[in-house]
Design a protein around this motif. Sequence first.
Motif, short mmCIF file in Angstrom:
data_model
loop_
_atom_site.label_atom_id
_atom_site.label_comp_id
_atom_site.label_asym_id
_atom_site.label_seq_id
_atom_site.Cartn_x
_atom_site.Cartn_y
_atom_site.Cartn_z
N UNK A 22 0.94 -1.05 -0.11
CA UNK A 22 -0.06 0.13 0.00
C UNK A 22 0.85 1.34 0.02
N UNK A 23 2.01 1.04 0.81
CA UNK A 23 2.86 2.37 0.74
C UNK A 23 3.50 2.69 -0.50
N UNK A 24 4.09 1.52 -0.91
CA UNK A 24 4.72 1.57 -2.34
C UNK A 24 3.84 2.03 -3.33
N UNK A 25 2.63 1.49 -3.44
CA UNK A 25 1.62 1.85 -4.46
C UNK A 25 1.43 3.51 -4.47
N UNK A 26 1.26 4.03 -3.00
CA UNK A 26 0.99 5.45 -2.97
C UNK A 26 2.18 6.31 -3.53
N UNK A 27 3.42 5.80 -2.83
CA UNK A 27 4.53 6.48 -3.29
C UNK A 27 4.67 6.60 -4.65
N UNK A 28 4.45 5.23 -5.43
CA UNK A 28 4.62 5.45 -6.86
C UNK A 28 3.45 6.20 -7.62
N UNK A 29 2.35 6.32 -7.08
CA UNK A 29 1.23 7.29 -7.62
C UNK A 29 1.61 8.59 -7.61
N UNK B 293 7.58 14.92 -4.84
CA UNK B 293 6.58 14.87 -4.10
C UNK B 293 5.95 16.21 -3.58
N UNK B 294 6.57 17.31 -3.93
CA UNK B 294 6.37 18.59 -3.26
C UNK B 294 4.82 18.81 -3.77
N UNK B 295 4.36 18.63 -4.81
CA UNK B 295 2.91 19.12 -5.26
C UNK B 295 1.97 18.07 -4.90
N UNK B 296 2.40 16.84 -5.50
CA UNK B 296 1.37 15.80 -5.25
C UNK B 296 1.43 15.29 -3.78
N UNK C 194 -7.82 2.53 -7.93
CA UNK C 194 -6.61 2.02 -7.85
C UNK C 194 -5.67 1.56 -8.77
N UNK C 195 -6.06 1.64 -9.98
CA UNK C 195 -5.44 1.18 -11.12
C UNK C 195 -4.64 2.32 -11.72
N UNK C 196 -3.34 2.31 -11.77
CA UNK C 196 -2.63 3.47 -12.15
C UNK C 196 -2.66 3.84 -13.67
N UNK C 197 -2.76 2.84 -14.27
CA UNK C 197 -3.05 3.44 -15.97
C UNK C 197 -4.12 4.30 -15.90
#
Length: 221
Positions: free
Chosen positions: A12-19, A182-185, A59-62
């Motif tokens: 979950x953490x990796x998914x959010x960091x990637x997004x 990650x500043x803006x996101x 939650x699908x990145x694409x």
Amino acid sequence: MVFGGWKGKLYWVVEWITLLAVLQLLWTGLTLLGLVLFGISPATVAMFTTLRKRLQGEDVLKRLVKIFWNTYKVEFIPSNKIGIILLVFGYFLSINFQIITSFHGILGLLLLTSIITISILFGIIIVNIFQLYTYYDLPTLRYFTASIIFSIAYPLQMISTIVGLAILYKIYSLIPGLLPFFGISLTALFLSWISSQMFKKELELEEQTHLSNCSGGGVTS
């Protein structure tokens, strides 16, 4: 694939960091594509729209990337109406601030107090306006008044926003290397989460009012 326990939390953490990293890249690239001046507003609207979809369960990145790009294209002109008004007002505010600081005495104090008050309201508008834009379909100028009204109606959320932004500012000051990635996101995610709580309460209130009206309308003598 579904993970449980610590693996699920790590995923979950990796998914959010990637997004967040992808959204930051998209925001930067599409802001530059619009020559910054005309790219920042649609890119910001696309950022908040995408994060709202993610918080709602997508939650699908694409698909989220596609939502970002499609929103940017559709909202390019409409969102720039707001962006240009903010830019012009901010410019005149800064010019007036420089002029007013040259005044002295009671007049200077009164004018300085007035410009600081207007600046605070302007800051509130900037924080809220693009989030409201992704939730409501209003005439352009209504977004400005709605931004202030929502802050007055939900003071705890506004205080939480100020505190959270101050904490993020402190984190970015201590670790400036986070800003390009990650500043803006991350800031947009925090604002989206806060606003989602506020809009959830607004929706629940509307539903309660609607149910009350329906119940009242169903009573016959």
